[in-house]
Design a protein around this motif. Structure first.
Motif, PDB file in Angstrom:
ATOM      1  N   UNK A 119       0.822  -1.226   0.000  1.00 11.83           N
ATOM      2  CA  UNK A 119       0.000   0.000   0.000  1.00 11.83           C
ATOM      3  C   UNK A 119       0.853   1.272   0.000  1.00 11.83           C
ATOM      4  N   UNK A 120       0.568   2.150  -0.939  1.00 10.50           N
ATOM      5  CA  UNK A 120       1.301   3.407  -1.037  1.00 10.50           C
ATOM      6  C   UNK A 120       0.618   4.534  -0.269  1.00 10.50           C
TER       7      UNK A 120
ATOM      8  N   UNK B 145      21.707  10.022   5.443  1.00  8.76           N
ATOM      9  CA  UNK B 145      20.335  10.536   5.507  1.00  8.76           C
ATOM     10  C   UNK B 145      19.363   9.716   4.669  1.00  8.76           C
ATOM     11  N   UNK B 146      19.862   8.882   3.759  1.00  5.71           N
ATOM     12  CA  UNK B 146      18.977   8.127   2.868  1.00  5.71           C
ATOM     13  C   UNK B 146      18.784   6.675   3.286  1.00  5.71           C
ATOM     14  N   UNK B 147      19.100   6.367   4.535  1.00  7.51           N
ATOM     15  CA  UNK B 147      18.933   5.008   5.043  1.00  7.51           C
ATOM     16  C   UNK B 147      18.186   5.030   6.370  1.00  7.51           C
ATOM     17  N   UNK B 148      17.665   3.871   6.756  1.00  7.73           N
ATOM     18  CA  UNK B 148      16.991   3.736   8.037  1.00  7.73           C
ATOM     19  C   UNK B 148      17.996   3.553   9.159  1.00  7.73           C
ATOM     20  N   UNK B 149      17.627   2.742  10.164  1.00  9.93           N
ATOM     21  CA  UNK B 149      18.504   2.574  11.328  1.00  9.93           C
ATOM     22  C   UNK B 149      19.840   1.970  10.924  1.00  9.93           C
ATOM     23  N   UNK B 150      20.925   2.593  11.453  1.00  8.05           N
ATOM     24  CA  UNK B 150      22.294   2.207  11.089  1.00  8.05           C
ATOM     25  C   UNK B 150      23.145   1.999  12.327  1.00  8.05           C
ATOM     26  N   UNK B 151      23.927   0.946  12.280  1.00  6.75           N
ATOM     27  CA  UNK B 151      24.915   0.677  13.321  1.00  6.75           C
ATOM     28  C   UNK B 151      26.042   1.691  13.159  1.00  6.75           C
TER      29      UNK B 151
ATOM     30  N   UNK C 243       8.767  -3.000  12.202  1.00  9.65           N
ATOM     31  CA  UNK C 243       7.509  -2.584  12.826  1.00  9.65           C
ATOM     32  C   UNK C 243       7.577  -1.137  13.307  1.00  9.65           C
ATOM     33  N   UNK C 244       8.736  -0.720  13.790  1.00 10.17           N
ATOM     34  CA  UNK C 244       8.869   0.635  14.322  1.00 10.17           C
ATOM     35  C   UNK C 244       8.765   1.693  13.235  1.00 10.17           C
ATOM     36  N   UNK C 245       9.109   1.340  11.997  1.00 10.54           N
ATOM     37  CA  UNK C 245       9.138   2.328  10.918  1.00 10.54           C
ATOM     38  C   UNK C 245       8.115   2.042   9.827  1.00 10.54           C
ATOM     39  N   UNK C 246       7.312   1.006   9.977  1.00 16.40           N
ATOM     40  CA  UNK C 246       6.351   0.610   8.948  1.00 16.40           C
ATOM     41  C   UNK C 246       5.344   1.725   8.688  1.00 16.40           C
ATOM     42  N   UNK C 247       5.124   2.012   7.416  1.00 15.92           N
ATOM     43  CA  UNK C 247       4.181   3.062   7.035  1.00 15.92           C
ATOM     44  C   UNK C 247       3.826   2.869   5.568  1.00 15.92           C
ATOM     45  N   UNK C 248       2.853   3.621   5.098  1.00 17.12           N
ATOM     46  CA  UNK C 248       2.467   3.569   3.687  1.00 17.12           C
ATOM     47  C   UNK C 248       3.651   3.976   2.810  1.00 17.12           C
TER      48      UNK C 248
ATOM     49  N   UNK D 145       9.656   6.337   5.692  1.00 16.96           N
ATOM     50  CA  UNK D 145      10.427   5.398   4.884  1.00 16.96           C
ATOM     51  C   UNK D 145      10.305   5.699   3.391  1.00 16.96           C
ATOM     52  N   UNK D 146       9.110   6.101   2.964  1.00 14.92           N
ATOM     53  CA  UNK D 146       8.869   6.318   1.532  1.00 14.92           C
ATOM     54  C   UNK D 146       9.723   7.438   0.942  1.00 14.92           C
ATOM     55  N   UNK D 147      10.268   8.318   1.797  1.00 16.20           N
ATOM     56  CA  UNK D 147      11.048   9.455   1.306  1.00 16.20           C
ATOM     57  C   UNK D 147      12.547   9.302   1.496  1.00 16.20           C
ATOM     58  N   UNK D 148      12.979   8.236   2.155  1.00 16.32           N
ATOM     59  CA  UNK D 148      14.396   8.113   2.482  1.00 16.32           C
ATOM     60  C   UNK D 148      15.290   8.189   1.246  1.00 16.32           C
TER      61      UNK D 148
END
Length: 547
Positions: free
Chosen positions: A246-247, A381-387, A345-350, A528-531
């Motif tokens: 779903x978008x 800036x273009x990625x999610x959670x990073x070590x 789950x923490x970042x899930x979104x359309x 997430x959709x804009x990363x």
């Protein structure tokens, strides 16, 4: 029973979350189905005893030499089962006009409905017919596997008409839809999209049952049917796209799986993966079981580490313990999977971008050591959670100082804008300013099997509390206070809570006290959709206090 298709143990594939109280006969049929060998309820789905033979078996499914034969054997078994199915009593076409039931036949689909069909509903038979080869293609198969497949689809407003017609035995034992052999049923929904989705969901069940011989395990069967049925239909061009994440919510009216997941996660009502694997038919009386099953299947199919396993699982439907095969296939990566699942789950979104949001277990750039007590890490800036590559030690106090700018896409402005670590307080996302640098401290994922993860005593502290106090230099001190050792579900909550409500850089410099050994994780706050539309990175100096 009038509509017997299989042996009684395989009689019905009912969509159990949609049941109304069952008649005595239907209850008996259901009992025989779910208690039969190989059915979802009869499985010891998460057995903690793993035999050497079981490990050998699961490895064979991923062996280039053995896997094709194993798959072909399943398809052949399913075909033999299909050949033995008796046929339904044909629909009496003479009654259709008298009952006010329309009949539309297109390709392999014969569609019946007593609904006053608008232009969009009239297109459902075309969508279903277009879906058949696409569902087979989704499973890397062709129509040659089901050369005689012909589906009868019933869209119902007044069930009594279909009882008179002979399509139903009595009041339907479902709230929304079900499949019975190659007949699929759905009640008319408020939203046309969801009406079409339900019939596509049931069609997926029918095809999976005919291809693979059964529908096990329960969570995978329902999750896969939901995943495939999520679609985009262009009626003007007669174009159907299946398996569409779903978008926007407005594009999938009635399909509220994603919104429900976000609400439940933020309300602290997240089941463990073990609980999802153990879903039984009775769990699907709550639609949230569908939502969790859909979310897990979507995660597995779109995460590179587990895609091959998810694509193999349909072939395990006839296995006595398909969940155990799944657990064995994950093997010692279970602790890693739990971490990835929590971040998802923490970042899930359309519009979720699985690639950009994939957890970066290894630092994306080398960490610099400028002195014994100073390390410098970067966050893209273009990625999610990073070590970050930096380990924080219990009892130590650290000053984190961020520098640099990154180009950050602002949806409301439809363009990228230069940002620094504090972000933009005029737009918020998930309770933090848009573009703000966030951080969390979590242990490094361990190599653990399913059995290790859910049976060992956990010594990781549970969800920490933030204690903010103004310092003389104007920075904010944030400390995490450890609590008592916890059980696995609490450990899951620790990971999820820390990523749901991270600490952040409300100024370029923050002071932080770690009360347990942990890895510093970072990300820039964004949907997430804009990363992928962001660029650049921010550098963070992590300075350990000499006190």
């Amino acid at each position: 029973m009038k509509h017997q298709r299989y042996g009684m143990s395989r009689l019905l594939r009912l969509n159990l979350a949609r049941f109304l109280p069952l008649s005595a006969l239907a209850t008996l049929c259901l009992f025989l189905h779910v208690c039969a060998p190989g059915s979802a309820q009869s499985q010891d789905s998460t057995s903690t005893t793993r035999s050497a033979q079981a490990s050998t078996d699961v490895n064979a499914w991923f062996d280039a030499q053995q896997a094709p034969k194993l798959r072909q054997d399943v398809l052949d078994q399913a075909r033999k089962r299909r050949e033995n199915w008796p046929d339904f009593k044909p629909i009496d076409l003479k009654q259709l006009e008298r009952l006010g039931i329309a009949r539309i036949e297109i390709g392999r689909v014969c569609f019946y409905s007593d609904v006053d069909l608008d232009d969009e509903l009239l297109q459902i038979p075309e969508a279903l017919n277009a879906a058949i080869p696409k569902i087979l293609e989704f499973f890397d198969l062709t129509l040659e596997r089901l050369p005689t497949l012909r589906v009868e689809a019933f869209l119902i407003h007044d069930y009594q008409k279909f009882v008179t017609l002979g399509a139903l035995d009595g009041p339907p034992d479902f709230l929304h839809g079900y499949s019975l052999g190659d007949r699929i049923f759905a009640n008319l929904q408020t939203e046309n999209y969801y009406t079409r989705f339900l019939l596509l969901h049931e069609l997926t069940h029918t095809i999976m049952h005919e291809l693979f011989g059964d529908l096990n395990p329960q969570w995978f069967s329902e999750g896969m049917a939901d995943y495939v049925a999520a679609h985009v239909w262009n009626g003007e061009h007669k174009n159907l796209q299946l398996a569409q994440f779903p978008q926007e919510e407005k594009l999938t009216p009635g399909f509220a799986r994603l919104r429900q997941i976000r609400e439940l996660v933020r309300a602290g009502q997240t089941p463990t993966l073990r609980e999802i694997l153990n879903f039984q038919p009775k769990n699907f009386a709550d639609v949230s079981a569908y939502s969790w099953s859909w979310a897990l299947v979507a995660f597995l199919l779109n995460t590179e580490d587990y895609r091959a396993i998810a694509e193999t699982m349909p072939y395990w439907a006839l296995e006595p313990h398909p969940n155990q095969l799944f657990i064995d296939a994950i093997g010692s990566r279970w602790g890693r999977l739990e971490f990835q699942w929590s971040a998802y789950l923490a970042t899930l979104d359309y519009g979720y971008d699985f690639t950009a949001s994939a957890l970066a277990f290894e630092p994306l750039a080398p960490t610099e050591n400028t002195s014994a007590n100073v390390e410098v890490a970067s966050c893209q800036a273009n990625r999610g959670w990073q070590n970050s590559g930096v380990t924080l030690h219990a009892g130590a106090t650290y000053r984190l100082t961020a520098s640099g700018r990154y180009d950050f896409y602002v949806e409301q402005a439809s363009r990228a804008m230069p940002f620094e670590a504090p972000g933009a307080t005029f737009f918020y996302y998930d309770n933090h300013p848009l573009g703000r640098l966030c951080f969390a401290t979590l242990p490094a994922p361990q190599e653990q099997t399913f059995e290790d993860f859910y049976s060992s005593a956990m010594t990781t502290p549970s969800r920490a509390t933030n204690e903010d106090s103004e310092q003389s230099n104007g920075s904010v001190s944030r400390s995490r206070r450890a609590q008592a050792p916890t059980q696995p579900k609490r450990l899951n909550n620790l990971m999820l809570d820390a990523l749901l409500d991270p600490l952040d850089f409300d100024s370029p410099s923050v002071v932080f006290t770690a009360e347990y050994d942990a890895i510093l994780w970072m990300k820039v706050n964004a949907p997430s959709r804009n990363l992928a539309q962001n660029s650049g990175d921010v550098r963070v100096k992590i300075e350990r206090s000499s006190k």
